[in-house]
Design a protein around this motif. Structure first.
Motif, PDB file in Angstrom:
ATOM      1  N   ILE A 149       0.819  -1.208   0.000  1.00  0.00           N
ATOM      2  CA  ILE A 149       0.000   0.000   0.000  1.00  0.00           C
ATOM      3  C   ILE A 149       0.858   1.265   0.000  1.00  0.00           C
ATOM      4  O   ILE A 149       0.576   2.219  -0.729  1.00  0.00           O
ATOM      5  CB  ILE A 149      -0.942   0.015   1.216  1.00  0.00           C
ATOM      6  CG1 ILE A 149      -1.811  -1.239   1.242  1.00  0.00           C
ATOM      7  CG2 ILE A 149      -1.814   1.270   1.184  1.00  0.00           C
ATOM      8  CD1 ILE A 149      -2.628  -1.453  -0.002  1.00  0.00           C
ATOM      9  N   GLU A 150       1.904   1.276   0.790  1.00  0.00           N
ATOM     10  CA  GLU A 150       2.743   2.468   0.869  1.00  0.00           C
ATOM     11  C   GLU A 150       3.383   2.800  -0.474  1.00  0.00           C
ATOM     12  O   GLU A 150       3.648   3.959  -0.787  1.00  0.00           O
ATOM     13  CB  GLU A 150       3.830   2.268   1.932  1.00  0.00           C
ATOM     14  CG  GLU A 150       4.654   3.515   2.209  1.00  0.00           C
ATOM     15  CD  GLU A 150       5.621   3.335   3.353  1.00  0.00           C
ATOM     16  OE1 GLU A 150       6.390   4.270   3.630  1.00  0.00           O
ATOM     17  OE2 GLU A 150       5.607   2.251   3.983  1.00  0.00           O
ATOM     18  N   GLU A 151       3.603   1.773  -1.299  1.00  0.00           N
ATOM     19  CA  GLU A 151       4.248   1.984  -2.594  1.00  0.00           C
ATOM     20  C   GLU A 151       3.326   2.659  -3.603  1.00  0.00           C
ATOM     21  O   GLU A 151       3.801   3.333  -4.521  1.00  0.00           O
ATOM     22  CB  GLU A 151       4.715   0.647  -3.166  1.00  0.00           C
ATOM     23  CG  GLU A 151       5.741  -0.092  -2.321  1.00  0.00           C
ATOM     24  CD  GLU A 151       6.086  -1.442  -2.911  1.00  0.00           C
ATOM     25  OE1 GLU A 151       5.687  -1.708  -4.070  1.00  0.00           O
ATOM     26  OE2 GLU A 151       6.754  -2.236  -2.233  1.00  0.00           O
ATOM     27  N   ILE A 152       2.006   2.468  -3.467  1.00  0.00           N
ATOM     28  CA  ILE A 152       1.110   2.913  -4.535  1.00  0.00           C
ATOM     29  C   ILE A 152       0.071   3.945  -4.113  1.00  0.00           C
ATOM     30  O   ILE A 152      -0.562   4.554  -4.968  1.00  0.00           O
ATOM     31  CB  ILE A 152       0.385   1.714  -5.188  1.00  0.00           C
ATOM     32  CG1 ILE A 152      -0.525   1.010  -4.179  1.00  0.00           C
ATOM     33  CG2 ILE A 152       1.377   0.737  -5.778  1.00  0.00           C
ATOM     34  CD1 ILE A 152      -1.352  -0.092  -4.800  1.00  0.00           C
ATOM     35  N   SER A 153      -0.125   4.149  -2.817  1.00  0.00           N
ATOM     36  CA  SER A 153      -1.112   5.138  -2.385  1.00  0.00           C
ATOM     37  C   SER A 153      -0.624   6.541  -2.708  1.00  0.00           C
ATOM     38  O   SER A 153       0.588   6.815  -2.729  1.00  0.00           O
ATOM     39  CB  SER A 153      -1.365   4.999  -0.881  1.00  0.00           C
ATOM     40  OG  SER A 153      -2.298   5.977  -0.428  1.00  0.00           O
ATOM     41  N   VAL A 154      -1.555   7.444  -2.945  1.00  0.00           N
ATOM     42  CA  VAL A 154      -1.189   8.839  -3.183  1.00  0.00           C
ATOM     43  C   VAL A 154      -0.518   9.400  -1.923  1.00  0.00           C
ATOM     44  O   VAL A 154      -0.768   8.932  -0.807  1.00  0.00           O
ATOM     45  CB  VAL A 154      -2.416   9.698  -3.550  1.00  0.00           C
ATOM     46  CG1 VAL A 154      -3.019   9.254  -4.869  1.00  0.00           C
ATOM     47  CG2 VAL A 154      -3.458   9.666  -2.431  1.00  0.00           C
ATOM     48  N   THR A 155       0.324  10.389  -2.095  1.00  0.00           N
ATOM     49  CA  THR A 155       1.025  10.999  -0.963  1.00  0.00           C
ATOM     50  C   THR A 155       0.370  12.291  -0.493  1.00  0.00           C
ATOM     51  O   THR A 155       0.678  12.794   0.581  1.00  0.00           O
ATOM     52  CB  THR A 155       2.485  11.286  -1.328  1.00  0.00           C
ATOM     53  OG1 THR A 155       2.523  12.136  -2.497  1.00  0.00           O
ATOM     54  CG2 THR A 155       3.228   9.975  -1.647  1.00  0.00           C
ATOM     55  N   LYS A 156      -0.551  12.824  -1.312  1.00  0.00           N
ATOM     56  CA  LYS A 156      -1.303  14.016  -0.945  1.00  0.00           C
ATOM     57  C   LYS A 156      -2.647  13.974  -1.668  1.00  0.00           C
ATOM     58  O   LYS A 156      -2.811  13.248  -2.650  1.00  0.00           O
ATOM     59  CB  LYS A 156      -0.540  15.285  -1.318  1.00  0.00           C
ATOM     60  CG  LYS A 156      -0.220  15.406  -2.793  1.00  0.00           C
ATOM     61  CD  LYS A 156       0.606  16.663  -3.068  1.00  0.00           C
ATOM     62  CE  LYS A 156       0.941  16.785  -4.556  1.00  0.00           C
ATOM     63  NZ  LYS A 156       1.756  17.994  -4.825  1.00  0.00           N
ATOM     64  N   PRO A 157      -3.638  14.726  -1.188  1.00  0.00           N
ATOM     65  CA  PRO A 157      -4.967  14.669  -1.802  1.00  0.00           C
ATOM     66  C   PRO A 157      -4.944  15.032  -3.286  1.00  0.00           C
ATOM     67  O   PRO A 157      -4.212  15.918  -3.716  1.00  0.00           O
ATOM     68  CB  PRO A 157      -5.765  15.698  -1.002  1.00  0.00           C
ATOM     69  CG  PRO A 157      -5.073  15.763   0.313  1.00  0.00           C
ATOM     70  CD  PRO A 157      -3.608  15.584   0.009  1.00  0.00           C
ATOM     71  N   VAL A 158      -5.771  14.309  -4.052  1.00  0.00           N
ATOM     72  CA  VAL A 158      -5.939  14.557  -5.478  1.00  0.00           C
ATOM     73  C   VAL A 158      -7.435  14.687  -5.743  1.00  0.00           C
ATOM     74  O   VAL A 158      -8.214  13.813  -5.331  1.00  0.00           O
ATOM     75  CB  VAL A 158      -5.350  13.417  -6.329  1.00  0.00           C
ATOM     76  CG1 VAL A 158      -5.509  13.720  -7.803  1.00  0.00           C
ATOM     77  CG2 VAL A 158      -3.886  13.187  -5.988  1.00  0.00           C
ATOM     78  N   ALA A 159      -7.850  15.754  -6.421  1.00  0.00           N
ATOM     79  CA  ALA A 159      -9.272  16.041  -6.606  1.00  0.00           C
ATOM     80  C   ALA A 159      -9.708  15.820  -8.042  1.00  0.00           C
ATOM     81  O   ALA A 159      -8.969  16.096  -8.992  1.00  0.00           O
ATOM     82  CB  ALA A 159      -9.579  17.475  -6.196  1.00  0.00           C
ATOM     83  N   PHE A 160     -10.958  15.324  -8.200  1.00  0.00           N
ATOM     84  CA  PHE A 160     -11.581  15.109  -9.502  1.00  0.00           C
ATOM     85  C   PHE A 160     -13.021  15.623  -9.435  1.00  0.00           C
ATOM     86  O   PHE A 160     -13.694  15.478  -8.421  1.00  0.00           O
ATOM     87  CB  PHE A 160     -11.594  13.630  -9.877  1.00  0.00           C
ATOM     88  CG  PHE A 160     -10.233  12.996  -9.980  1.00  0.00           C
ATOM     89  CD1 PHE A 160      -9.560  12.958 -11.191  1.00  0.00           C
ATOM     90  CD2 PHE A 160      -9.617  12.450  -8.865  1.00  0.00           C
ATOM     91  CE1 PHE A 160      -8.304  12.379 -11.291  1.00  0.00           C
ATOM     92  CE2 PHE A 160      -8.370  11.869  -8.952  1.00  0.00           C
ATOM     93  CZ  PHE A 160      -7.711  11.833 -10.169  1.00  0.00           C
ATOM     94  N   GLY A 161     -13.504  16.175 -10.540  1.00  0.00           N
ATOM     95  CA  GLY A 161     -14.873  16.671 -10.575  1.00  0.00           C
ATOM     96  C   GLY A 161     -14.980  18.051  -9.955  1.00  0.00           C
ATOM     97  O   GLY A 161     -14.137  18.456  -9.142  1.00  0.00           O
ATOM     98  N   GLU A 162     -16.029  18.775 -10.339  1.00  0.00           N
ATOM     99  CA  GLU A 162     -16.165  20.161  -9.895  1.00  0.00           C
ATOM    100  C   GLU A 162     -17.368  20.409  -9.008  1.00  0.00           C
ATOM    101  O   GLU A 162     -17.416  21.419  -8.303  1.00  0.00           O
ATOM    102  CB  GLU A 162     -16.233  21.083 -11.124  1.00  0.00           C
ATOM    103  CG  GLU A 162     -14.983  21.023 -11.998  1.00  0.00           C
ATOM    104  CD  GLU A 162     -15.073  21.920 -13.207  1.00  0.00           C
ATOM    105  OE1 GLU A 162     -16.170  22.502 -13.423  1.00  0.00           O
ATOM    106  OE2 GLU A 162     -14.070  22.039 -13.932  1.00  0.00           O
TER     107      GLU A 162
END
Length: 351
Positions: A149-162
């Motif tokens: 999990i540590e290898e592939i999880s995002v390291t900071k929030p990523v947003a999609f949609g408005e």
């Protein structure tokens, strides 16, 4: 160049390694039963760090049309096939299958008797395997074999949609197809790291929490189970794949490694409340142990082939889970679950 697939129990299968600079690799070996979809499997987070055996004998006919796998953090540890195609026979192919795999530096062995190999895995169960230039088996650190999990999880929030209801997805290895479908149906999605605290999630003001799919043993996330339970009690929550297992564990259930996991596109699942059967897509090697499930969970989905648990519904809190993934036959389940969770979330505020 001669190569070998060697299982932990000593069984060895000979093949050919085309790239002399290829690294030897060890990982949990699984087999994929679908006749199509090799691009998805090679880029799917659930196969990250695992050795994947393709049961269909000829791989690569359509070439490579998918994402640039060499730029992704998500990759199988290795690939085992019987035969590959050296050309690309699809008008939209950007390169051949072999070119894509070599650019991504994914170890691959061809010319293997995959029928015999799969039969051995079926009889003896999923295990560690080694792809190398000799038949010597080299093991990994057992505690780290399936901790990805540590290898592939995002390291900071990523947003999609408005706009629309806000879904905060806890990332164990999310797939873009699920996010795209959520945005398409009018949701705003924020992907957050797996170690986010309840307070950090509250600051995002979610309407629904989504525990994503992912690879490996769910117990790798044990240090966060208390936090996950707090989050699930505070917000309407949905879990898929590994997320289903993590939610069950967070509420006191137990999991175990399956003799042979579900890795294919044709797993029949029964909804226990409607008696409707769906053909589902699944990629997992662990299951929730039914006898360990707390009484406040209702088993809503069950696998017809082996009776394994495919989904849970909490009797008190708006918490729903499914083991299977999003496809044409199961899309309605995801959308109905999310609609139900949003309604229940509006009816009552949980502390």
């Amino acid at each position: 160049m001669k190569g070998f697939v060697t299982l932990k129990n000593g069984a060895t299968f000979q093949g050919q390694i085309g790239n002399k600079n290829q690294k030897e690799v060890t990982g949990n070996i699984v087999f994929y039963t679908g006749m199509t979809g090799y691009e998805e499997i090679i880029t799917h987070p659930s196969f990250h760090g695992q050795i994947v055996v393709f049961t269909f004998p000829l791989i690569g006919t359509c070439g490579w049309r998918g994402p640039d796998v060499e730029e992704r953090r998500v990759k199988p540890a290795g690939i085992v096939v019987h035969e590959t195609v050296t050309e690309a026979y699809h008008a939209e192919a950007r390169e051949t299958f072999l070119e894509a795999i070599e650019k991504a530096s994914i170890p691959m062995i061809t010319g293997v008797d995959t029928r015999a190999l799969v039969r051995t895995i079926r009889e003896q169960g999923e295990t560690e395997a080694h792809i190398g230039f000799t038949s010597t088996f080299t093991s990994k650190d057992e505690e780290k074999t399936e901790d990805f999990i540590e290898e592939i999880s995002v390291t900071k929030p990523v947003a999609f949609g408005e706009s629309g209801p806000h879904i905060v997805m806890i990332d164990f290895g999310y797939t873009s197809a699920v996010v795209e479908k959520l945005v398409e149906h009018g949701h705003r999605v924020t992907i957050v790291p797996y170690h986010y605290t309840k307070q950090q999630i509250q600051q995002l003001a979610p309407d629904v929490i989504f525990f994503s799919n992912g690879p490996g043993n769910p117990l790798q996330l044990a240090p966060f189970f208390e936090t996950y339970q707090q989050v699930a009690k505070a917000f309407p929550t949905f879990g898929m794949g590994l997320g289903h297992q993590v939610i069950a564990l967070s509420f006191g259930a137990k999991t175990e490694k399956m003799h042979v996991g579900h890795h294919g596109m044709n797993q029949p699942v029964l909804c226990t409340t409607t008696n409707r059967v769906m053909m589902t897509k699944q990629h997992h090697s662990y299951q929730v142990i039914e006898e360990s499930i707390p009484t406040f969970f209702h088993v809503q989905y069950r696998n017809i082939n082996d009776r394994s648990i495919e989904g849970l519904s909490h009797e008190t809190f708006p918490v729903r889970t499914v083991q299977f993934e999003l496809n044409a036959d199961s899309e309605h389940v995801f959308l109905e679950c999310l609609d139900d969770l949003k309604k229940r979330g509006r009816e009552k505020t949980y502390a």
